[in-house]
Design a protein around this motif. Structure first.
Motif, short mmCIF file in Angstrom:
data_model
loop_
_atom_site.label_atom_id
_atom_site.label_comp_id
_atom_site.label_asym_id
_atom_site.label_seq_id
_atom_site.Cartn_x
_atom_site.Cartn_y
_atom_site.Cartn_z
N LEU A 287 0.84 -1.21 0.00
CA LEU A 287 0.00 0.00 0.00
C LEU A 287 0.87 1.25 0.00
N TYR A 288 1.89 1.28 0.85
CA TYR A 288 2.82 2.41 0.92
C TYR A 288 3.49 2.65 -0.43
N THR A 289 3.96 1.59 -1.06
CA THR A 289 4.71 1.73 -2.31
C THR A 289 3.82 2.24 -3.44
N ILE A 290 2.62 1.68 -3.54
CA ILE A 290 1.71 2.13 -4.60
C ILE A 290 1.23 3.55 -4.34
N ALA A 291 0.89 3.85 -3.08
CA ALA A 291 0.35 5.17 -2.76
C ALA A 291 1.36 6.28 -2.94
N LYS A 292 2.61 6.04 -2.55
CA LYS A 292 3.61 7.11 -2.53
C LYS A 292 4.39 7.24 -3.84
N PHE A 293 4.49 6.16 -4.60
CA PHE A 293 5.43 6.19 -5.72
C PHE A 293 4.81 5.84 -7.08
N THR A 294 3.48 5.77 -7.11
CA THR A 294 2.79 5.60 -8.40
C THR A 294 1.69 6.66 -8.49
N ASP A 295 1.10 6.76 -9.66
CA ASP A 295 -0.02 7.69 -9.84
C ASP A 295 -1.36 6.95 -9.91
N VAL A 296 -1.39 5.73 -9.34
CA VAL A 296 -2.66 5.02 -9.21
C VAL A 296 -3.58 5.82 -8.30
N GLU A 297 -4.83 5.98 -8.69
CA GLU A 297 -5.70 6.95 -8.03
C GLU A 297 -6.51 6.39 -6.87
N ASP A 298 -6.96 5.15 -6.98
CA ASP A 298 -7.85 4.61 -5.96
C ASP A 298 -7.37 3.23 -5.52
N GLU B 151 1.77 6.64 6.23
CA GLU B 151 2.40 7.32 5.10
C GLU B 151 1.49 7.29 3.87
N ALA B 152 0.89 6.13 3.62
CA ALA B 152 0.00 5.99 2.46
C ALA B 152 -1.23 6.88 2.59
N ASN B 153 -1.74 7.01 3.81
CA ASN B 153 -2.96 7.80 4.04
C ASN B 153 -2.75 9.29 3.82
N GLU B 154 -1.51 9.72 3.68
CA GLU B 154 -1.25 11.11 3.36
C GLU B 154 -1.63 11.43 1.91
N TYR C 221 -0.61 4.18 -15.96
CA TYR C 221 0.01 4.54 -14.69
C TYR C 221 1.51 4.26 -14.73
N GLU C 222 2.24 4.98 -13.88
CA GLU C 222 3.69 4.83 -13.82
C GLU C 222 4.16 4.66 -12.39
N PHE C 223 5.28 3.97 -12.23
CA PHE C 223 5.92 3.75 -10.94
C PHE C 223 7.26 4.46 -10.93
N ASP C 224 7.49 5.32 -9.92
CA ASP C 224 8.74 6.06 -9.81
C ASP C 224 9.72 5.25 -8.97
N ASP C 225 10.40 4.32 -9.63
CA ASP C 225 11.37 3.44 -8.96
C ASP C 225 12.49 4.23 -8.30
N GLU C 226 12.94 5.29 -8.96
CA GLU C 226 14.05 6.09 -8.42
C GLU C 226 13.66 6.77 -7.11
N ALA C 227 12.46 7.31 -7.05
CA ALA C 227 11.99 7.96 -5.82
C ALA C 227 11.82 6.93 -4.70
N PHE C 228 11.33 5.73 -5.04
CA PHE C 228 11.18 4.66 -4.06
C PHE C 228 12.53 4.31 -3.43
N ARG C 229 13.55 4.14 -4.27
CA ARG C 229 14.87 3.79 -3.76
C ARG C 229 15.47 4.94 -2.94
N ALA C 230 15.19 6.17 -3.34
CA ALA C 230 15.71 7.33 -2.60
C ALA C 230 15.17 7.38 -1.18
N GLU C 231 13.95 6.89 -0.99
CA GLU C 231 13.32 6.92 0.34
C GLU C 231 13.60 5.67 1.16
N THR C 232 14.19 4.66 0.53
CA THR C 232 14.40 3.40 1.24
C THR C 232 15.88 3.02 1.25
N ILE C 233 16.33 2.27 0.26
CA ILE C 233 17.68 1.70 0.32
C ILE C 233 18.77 2.78 0.27
N ASP C 234 18.49 3.91 -0.35
CA ASP C 234 19.51 4.98 -0.39
C ASP C 234 19.73 5.62 0.97
#
Length: 446
Positions: A20-31, A175-178, A427-440
């Motif tokens: 839920l966190y990954t889809i909500a924060k790093f994709t443009d999926v709406e619902d 985080e997702a609920n934001e 829809y798109e997934f921002d893999d780079e932003a996901f890694r910046a918030e986690t493994i980086d």
């Protein structure tokens, strides 16, 4: 009336929450909907009393091959990075020393070979080989009372993350609920999922939902739902319940013992509790039970649904449980649950870590322990030690035995990419932003 979503996630433990966190924060999926049958999130296996609270990197887990360790390491660093980024006050985790202990010439030789020859020292730069004096400095009780002529060695690192996975699950959801378009339903049990081609219709105890794509992240129940929908016919589960014993603050961090070959379950280890350093937990035991959840008789029928009661399932269980190493292990672990007798039988496991422990120093951890679904391949008639992921038409089923919690974000990354494929080019997934918030965010300094 039916609530409509692009994605529905079934299961609000660490796996569902991380997705839920990954889809909500790093994709443009709406619902997106998260549907959890319990009144609280992460109330079953992700709850801090129901697992060993370990973030598994693969460095001290001696049942991992180098290949598996490499995979687990990346996933663990993603979650560690998230914790460093979001939990600076250490409310959800703590950091302590951790080590794997070798006792006697044979074990020391195996540990040295693993570190120097098999490549684990190169893969984990922070992992150090230490001897008796250094072990005593870090964990005095491990050396105290031990035969001074007995060879002793350990692989040790300061990267010992002790994690409350229940709190982390709730952090993911917060985080997702934001983001807009996120709905979380607790106390909502899924009773049926049906594929109508253009959409899935999900019947629950709290109304009906529809979704373009569905991810089932409901632990052992994932296979139950999959089988109801015609998937996973060549799979079954061996539900293994883990229990623990508690003692006072004997250890400062985590101390693992060497894994016995051919056993699919973790060797006994000692751990300081994530929230209370005055408690040391020893375990887990591993008891095979005919239920999908610990202490819930209602889930016996759920196990029967998963088992299938066909010839292949019976032959698979017979083949697995008749193994000359596994069978005595299973019987011994049943004994550990017998009052008084069990504590006495378990004591040698504790003494391998802390030699001076007496019977009166340990007590059964009542109410602790969850169920880990070990996957059975009914075609090969053997245990499949990996994480199972069944991919259907616009639907995923995740069955995640240990270390599923440690690799939850890596698993979420993989699932998000597949969900994007299900949804098409919209829809798109921002893999780079996901890694910046986690493994980086994972600290790599010595």
């Amino acid at each position: 009336m039916t609530d409509e979503y692009d994605v529905a996630i079934i299961g609000g433990g660490i796996s569902g929450a991380s997705l839920l966190y990954t889809i909500a924060k790093f994709t443009d999926v709406e619902d997106v909907a998260l549907i959890e049958k319990e009144d609280e999130l992460a109330a079953i296996n992700s709850h801090h009393t129901n697992n060993s609270q370990t973030l598994h990197f693969g460095d001290i887990e001696t049942n991992y091959t180098l290949e598996k360790a490499e995979e687990v390491k990346e996933g663990a660093e993603m979650l560690a990075g998230y914790l460093e980024n979001h939990d600076s006050d250490r409310e959800m985790h703590s950091k302590r020393s951790k080590m794997v202990l070798a006792v006697g010439d044979e074990e020391v030789e195996k540990l040295e070979s693993r570190y120097h020859e098999e490549g684990f020292g190169d893969l984990y730069p922070k992992l150090q080989e230490i001897g008796r004096d250094e072990i005593a400095d870090i964990e005095p009780k491990v050396v105290e009372g031990r035969d001074p002529d007995k060879e002793l060695r350990a692989l040790q690192t300061s990267d010992g993350y002790v994690v409350d996975y229940g709190m982390v699950s709730k952090s993911f959801v917060d985080e997702a609920n934001e983001e807009d378009g996120i709905d979380v339903y607790t106390g909502t049990e899924v009773t049926h999922v049906e594929d109508f081609g253009e959409e899935f219709r999900i019947a629950t105890t709290n109304g009906r939902f529809s979704a373009d794509t569905v991810v089932v992240a409901a632990g052992s129940h994932s296979l139950q739902i999959a089988k109801e929908m015609g998937y996973g016919e060549n799979m079954s589960l061996l539900p293994v319940a883990g229990s623990f014993f508690l003692a006072d603050d004997l250890l400062n961090g985590k101390v693992y013992t060497l894994q016995m070959k051919k056993l699919p379950f973790a060797a006994v280890h000692g751990d300081a509790d994530v929230h209370d350093g005055s408690i040391t937990r020893f375990g887990p035991t591993a008891k095979v039970i005919p239920a999908l959840e610990r202490g819930r008789i209602s889930t016996v029928q759920d196990f029967i649904d998963v088992f299938g009661f066909n010839v292949d399932s019976f032959l698979s269980y017979a083949n697995i449980l008749s193994d000359r190493i596994l069978f005595p292990y299973v019987v011994r672990n049943l004994v550990y649950d017998v009052p008084e007798v069990g504590k006495r039988a378990f004591l040698p496991n504790v003494r391998k870590v802390v030699p001076t422990v007496e019977l009166s120093d340990i007590d059964r951890a009542k109410g602790y322990g969850g169920v880990r679904p070990q996957i059975v391949d009914t075609e090969a008639k053997e245990l499949d030690m990996g994480e199972a992921k069944i991919t259907g038409d616009d639907i995923l089923f995740n069955i995640t035995p240990s270390p599923g919690a440690s690799t939850c974000l890596k698993n979420a990354l993989v699932d998000t990419e597949r969900v994007m494929g299900f949804l098409g080019d919209d829809y798109e997934f921002d893999d780079e932003a996901f890694r910046a918030e986690t493994i980086d965010q994972f600290p790599r300094g010595e």
